[in-house]
Design a protein around this motif. Structure first.
Motif, PDB file in Angstrom:
ATOM      1  N   TYR A  67       4.060  27.281 -12.971  1.00 14.39           N
ATOM      2  CA  TYR A  67       5.275  27.969 -12.534  1.00 14.39           C
ATOM      3  C   TYR A  67       5.768  27.402 -11.199  1.00 14.39           C
ATOM      4  N   GLN A  68       4.840  27.096 -10.290  1.00 14.42           N
ATOM      5  CA  GLN A  68       5.219  26.502  -9.016  1.00 14.42           C
ATOM      6  C   GLN A  68       5.939  25.169  -9.229  1.00 14.42           C
ATOM      7  N   TRP A  69       5.512  24.409 -10.221  1.00 15.06           N
ATOM      8  CA  TRP A  69       6.171  23.144 -10.502  1.00 15.06           C
ATOM      9  C   TRP A  69       7.569  23.337 -11.078  1.00 15.06           C
ATOM     10  N   LEU A  70       7.793  24.412 -11.818  1.00 16.21           N
ATOM     11  CA  LEU A  70       9.148  24.718 -12.295  1.00 16.21           C
ATOM     12  C   LEU A  70      10.102  24.960 -11.127  1.00 16.21           C
ATOM     13  N   LEU A  71       9.578  25.507 -10.042  1.00 15.07           N
ATOM     14  CA  LEU A  71      10.396  25.721  -8.852  1.00 15.07           C
ATOM     15  C   LEU A  71      10.615  24.413  -8.097  1.00 15.07           C
ATOM     16  N   THR A  72       9.552  23.634  -7.966  1.00 14.76           N
ATOM     17  CA  THR A  72       9.624  22.406  -7.170  1.00 14.76           C
ATOM     18  C   THR A  72      10.472  21.330  -7.848  1.00 14.76           C
ATOM     19  N   ILE A  73      10.397  21.218  -9.165  1.00 20.09           N
ATOM     20  CA  ILE A  73      11.106  20.161  -9.880  1.00 20.09           C
ATOM     21  C   ILE A  73      12.609  20.262  -9.681  1.00 20.09           C
ATOM     22  N   PHE A  74      13.107  21.457  -9.442  1.00 20.72           N
ATOM     23  CA  PHE A  74      14.543  21.633  -9.243  1.00 20.72           C
ATOM     24  C   PHE A  74      15.030  20.835  -8.036  1.00 20.72           C
ATOM     25  N   TYR A  75      14.255  20.813  -6.963  1.00 19.77           N
ATOM     26  CA  TYR A  75      14.735  20.235  -5.712  1.00 19.77           C
ATOM     27  C   TYR A  75      14.538  18.729  -5.626  1.00 19.77           C
ATOM     28  N   ILE A  76      13.771  18.146  -6.523  1.00 24.99           N
ATOM     29  CA  ILE A  76      13.618  16.679  -6.517  1.00 24.99           C
ATOM     30  C   ILE A  76      14.925  15.998  -6.921  1.00 24.99           C
ATOM     31  N   PRO A  77      15.518  16.305  -8.083  1.00 27.27           N
ATOM     32  CA  PRO A  77      16.830  15.711  -8.382  1.00 27.27           C
ATOM     33  C   PRO A  77      17.931  16.220  -7.465  1.00 27.27           C
ATOM     34  N   TYR A  78      17.765  17.435  -6.953  1.00 22.47           N
ATOM     35  CA  TYR A  78      18.783  17.974  -6.043  1.00 22.47           C
ATOM     36  C   TYR A  78      18.871  17.109  -4.790  1.00 22.47           C
ATOM     37  N   ILE A  79      17.745  16.548  -4.358  1.00 17.75           N
ATOM     38  CA  ILE A  79      17.733  15.647  -3.208  1.00 17.75           C
ATOM     39  C   ILE A  79      18.201  14.254  -3.608  1.00 17.75           C
ATOM     40  N   LEU A 107      16.490  26.172   7.667  1.00 20.66           N
ATOM     41  CA  LEU A 107      16.997  27.360   6.984  1.00 20.66           C
ATOM     42  C   LEU A 107      16.650  27.350   5.498  1.00 20.66           C
ATOM     43  N   ASN A 108      16.629  26.163   4.904  1.00 19.02           N
ATOM     44  CA  ASN A 108      16.373  26.081   3.467  1.00 19.02           C
ATOM     45  C   ASN A 108      14.933  26.394   3.099  1.00 19.02           C
ATOM     46  N   VAL A 109      14.016  26.291   4.055  1.00 15.18           N
ATOM     47  CA  VAL A 109      12.641  26.705   3.780  1.00 15.18           C
ATOM     48  C   VAL A 109      12.621  28.177   3.378  1.00 15.18           C
ATOM     49  N   SER A 110      13.379  28.995   4.111  1.00 10.78           N
ATOM     50  CA  SER A 110      13.447  30.428   3.793  1.00 10.78           C
ATOM     51  C   SER A 110      14.462  30.717   2.698  1.00 10.78           C
ATOM     52  N   PHE A 111      15.585  30.002   2.729  1.00  9.02           N
ATOM     53  CA  PHE A 111      16.675  30.240   1.790  1.00  9.02           C
ATOM     54  C   PHE A 111      16.230  30.029   0.338  1.00  9.02           C
ATOM     55  N   SER A 112      15.394  29.021   0.113  1.00  4.34           N
ATOM     56  CA  SER A 112      14.987  28.687  -1.247  1.00  4.34           C
ATOM     57  C   SER A 112      13.900  29.612  -1.773  1.00  4.34           C
ATOM     58  N   SER A 113      13.057  30.107  -0.881  1.00  3.71           N
ATOM     59  CA  SER A 113      11.898  30.879  -1.329  1.00  3.71           C
ATOM     60  C   SER A 113      12.200  32.363  -1.505  1.00  3.71           C
ATOM     61  N   PRO A 116      13.409  23.119   0.652  1.00  5.51           N
ATOM     62  CA  PRO A 116      12.876  23.873  -0.487  1.00  5.51           C
ATOM     63  C   PRO A 116      11.595  23.306  -1.077  1.00  5.51           C
ATOM     64  N   LEU A 117      11.340  21.999  -0.893  1.00 11.11           N
ATOM     65  CA  LEU A 117      10.073  21.459  -1.382  1.00 11.11           C
ATOM     66  C   LEU A 117       8.896  22.165  -0.721  1.00 11.11           C
ATOM     67  N   LEU A 132       5.354  28.307  -0.646  1.00  9.34           N
ATOM     68  CA  LEU A 132       4.815  29.158   0.414  1.00  9.34           C
ATOM     69  C   LEU A 132       4.264  30.498  -0.068  1.00  9.34           C
ATOM     70  N   PHE A 133       4.551  30.874  -1.302  1.00  8.83           N
ATOM     71  CA  PHE A 133       4.155  32.209  -1.763  1.00  8.83           C
ATOM     72  C   PHE A 133       3.346  32.127  -3.060  1.00  8.83           C
ATOM     73  N   PRO A 134       2.193  31.465  -3.036  1.00 12.28           N
ATOM     74  CA  PRO A 134       1.359  31.412  -4.240  1.00 12.28           C
ATOM     75  C   PRO A 134       0.752  32.770  -4.561  1.00 12.28           C
ATOM     76  N   GLU A 135       0.389  32.947  -5.798  1.00  9.06           N
ATOM     77  CA  GLU A 135      -0.128  34.238  -6.267  1.00  9.06           C
ATOM     78  C   GLU A 135      -1.390  34.654  -5.511  1.00  9.06           C
ATOM     79  N   ARG A 136      -2.171  33.688  -5.072  1.00 14.57           N
ATOM     80  CA  ARG A 136      -3.433  34.030  -4.390  1.00 14.57           C
ATOM     81  C   ARG A 136      -3.223  34.674  -3.024  1.00 14.57           C
ATOM     82  N   ASP A 137      -2.006  34.573  -2.459  1.00 15.22           N
ATOM     83  CA  ASP A 137      -1.732  35.168  -1.141  1.00 15.22           C
ATOM     84  C   ASP A 137      -1.251  36.610  -1.224  1.00 15.22           C
ATOM     85  N   ARG A 138      -1.185  37.173  -2.427  1.00 11.73           N
ATOM     86  CA  ARG A 138      -0.834  38.582  -2.535  1.00 11.73           C
ATOM     87  C   ARG A 138      -1.900  39.436  -1.858  1.00 11.73           C
TER      88      ARG A 138
END
Length: 571
Positions: A155-167, A360-366, A491-492, A497-503
């Motif tokens: 699931y984390q990779w589904l989020l990250t893959i978006f920003y690779i082509p976006y860059i 700003l995008n570190v927070s904006f994306s997450s 966003p990369l 920054l919010f993996p499931e293990r940090d809950r």
């Protein structure tokens, strides 16, 4: 310089105030009549360019709205008739040696028509884009991962893959300058709409990755270039609010995303799995909007079909004040200056905003992606669907602050201070989320309002600040492209920054977001200081040349473009 012959200036759609217009001989400081046009006049280059910029206007037609309206009037400047250059000229602009006066009633009508067409259409497109981009979090909470059999790491990779082509495809922002905007907008919106809709039919994780790639590639060609497009339709003091309205679509989309996800996941016995239905419902409207954009999005202020001939003359005069290409919206490869591209990379007003956008995008994306999980972990509501619904109020507040803050920054011309204050508020919200004990649920929920109310409006002010302080249309285009290429690297980091293990507290992610918000405040303060120094040097240079700025209580209505008398950087 060879002599030029001057005949009375009478352009279609323009009004000459008197039959005998006085021109100033620079070397002798004397006035002569335009009726003596057979005499040689050593006309300044600025005067020639100013008149050339406002020519080839559509001829007047017998239209009830245009009747008795002059739209724009031109007068060659003379000190004997118009007084010193620093005299108050409310509603008029001194462009070189020509006074351009625009009818404020017609100009207001032009702005409103652009607001009702251009701004509304790009607002709707960006709202759908953000909806299609961020609904992956609500889909995951609705059971997407369980149905397709992938874990949190996938699931984390589904989020990250978006920003690779976006860059990688941020250079597409210059396509707004090369291709007619209504065609480019249609291509990009249709592409991401199709990719978003196809996610509803994805049979596995790999298919979702492909859809997210094309979704990001198309969005990279649309959203980053829209503020640049708006800069051709609006003057410097008008641009910030329109960028704020456009970018406020992001928090508003997140508001609806939470409410829509809540409604879908609460529906008993849906025809499809809730997450598939979510992708389908949110993807189809984008395809419909692509068709509307092709027929109704104006490509240039001087060719907008919604304007009357008089309004077109006003739109062209407005464009001439801040675009050097003779009042025309520049398009095509030849409109790009390699020299200006290189000089843009060397300036602090390009580099520092890029670092601010990254922070700003570190927070904006997450935040939009993980907020449902964060609220659920707070025990504010153990029900996931209710947690999705609770994301709406913080984002609606952020939507309102986006519009209000950009409006105030336009009025006060203090965009740097606005960004500093908003960044500190957002940082404080993240600090509270990181440090407050988990049983203080209500206070932690209030902290979410602070975080959302600081992050989104800060971005809404950074983009117009970049456009306001670039000296030409090429520099504005390159500045926006660089801003996004650097900024979208944020966003990369943010999406990891919010993996499931940090809950349940997600302390590490909150601390990192707070740090970047405070860094952004520091960068904004440094950039504001840099612009203040440059403004001081401009004032000293103008005094030394005995060319005083146009005064109107501090307003510099003729300083629309770098190099013009009275130009000042927005602080």
């Amino acid at each position: 310089m060879p002599p030029f012959f001057c005949s009375p200036v009478e352009l279609p759609g323009f009004h000459r105030r008197s039959n005998s217009v006085e021109l100033r001989e620079t070397s002798h400081n004397t006035a002569i009549s335009t009726r003596k046009y057979q005499d040689d006049i050593n006309m300044s280059v600025d005067r020639i360019r100013a008149i050339d910029k406002i020519e080839k206007l559509p001829p007047p037609v017998d239209d009830d709205e245009d009747k008795h309206e002059l739209g724009v009037s031109l007068q060659p400047y003379t000190s004997s008739q118009h007084g010193p250059r620093n005299q108050d000229r409310r509603g008029s602009t001194l462009l070189g040696d020509v006074i351009v006066e625009i009818d404020p009633v017609v100009e207001k009508r032009v702005r409103r028509k652009f607001d009702k067409t251009l701004v509304v259409l790009v607002f709707l497109a960006y709202m759908l884009a953000f909806l299609d981009r961020s609904n992956i979090g609500n889909a995951q909470n609705a059971g997407m991962g369980n149905d397709l059999g992938f874990d949190d790491e996938h699931y984390q990779w589904l989020l990250t893959i978006f920003y690779i082509p976006y860059i990688l495809f941020e250079g597409f922002a210059l396509m707004w300058k090369i291709m007619p905007p209504h065609i480019w907008a249609t291509i990009t919106v249709a592409t991401w709409g199709l990719a978003s809709t196809l996610q509803s039919a994805a049979p596995n994780w790999q298919s979702l990755m492909v859809c997210r790639w094309f979704l990001a590639m198309a969005e990279a060609g649309f959203a980053p270039g829209v503020p640049y497009l708006l800069s051709f339709f609006y003057r410097r003091r008008e641009l910030g609010l329109r960028c704020g309205i456009f970018l406020s679509a992001a928090p508003l989309a997140t508001t609806f995303a939470g409410a829509l996800a809540y409604a879908i996941t609460s529906t008993p016995s849906p025809p499809l799995p809730p997450w598939r239905l979510l992708f389908l419902i949110e993807g189809l409207p984008t395809l419909i909007l692509a068709i509307i954009l092709y027929f109704h999005l104006p490509s240039s202020p001087t060719t907008a079909p919604v304007l009357t001939p008089t309004e077109l003359s006003v739109a062209k005069a407005r464009l001439s004040l801040h675009t050097p290409q003779q009042g025309q919206t520049p398009t095509g490869w030849r409109s790009i200056s390699p020299r200006e591209i290189l000089s843009t990379f060397e300036s602090l007003q390009t580099l520092l905003p890029s670092l601010m956008y990254f922070s700003l995008n570190v927070s904006f994306s997450s935040l939009p992606v993980f907020l449902p999980s964060i609220l659920s972990s707070m025990s504010l509501s153990p029900n996931t669907s209710t947690a999705q619904g609770l994301t709406a109020p913080p984002y609606f507040l952020s939507f309102l602050i986006c519009i209000l803050s950009t409006y105030l920054a336009d009025k006060t011309q203090q965009r740097g201070l606005t960004i500093i204050c908003l960044s500190l508020v957002g940082g404080a919200g993240y600090v509270l989320l990181a440090t407050l004990p988990e049983h203080l649920v209500s206070v932690r929920y209030f902290s979410v309002f602070l975080a959302a109310g600081g992050v989104f409006p800060s971005i809404a002010n950074v983009l117009p600040w970049t456009l306001n302080n670039q000296g030409s249309d090429t520099k504005r285009g390159v500045g926006i492209a660089v801003l996004n290429m650097v900024g979208q690297c944020g966003p990369l980091l943010g999406t990891r920054l919010f993996p499931e293990r940090d809950r349940p507290g997600y302390t590490k992610g909150m601390v990192v977001c707070a740090m970047f918000m405070f860094v952004n405040a520091g960068l904004a303060a440094g950039l504001r200081w840099h612009f203040a120094r440059k403004n001081k040097r401009l004032e000293e240079r103008e005094r030394a040349q005995v060319v005083l700025r146009v005064g109107d209580g501090g307003r510099r209505e003729n300083g629309e473009r770098e190099g013009m008398v009275g130009f000042r950087y927005v602080l």
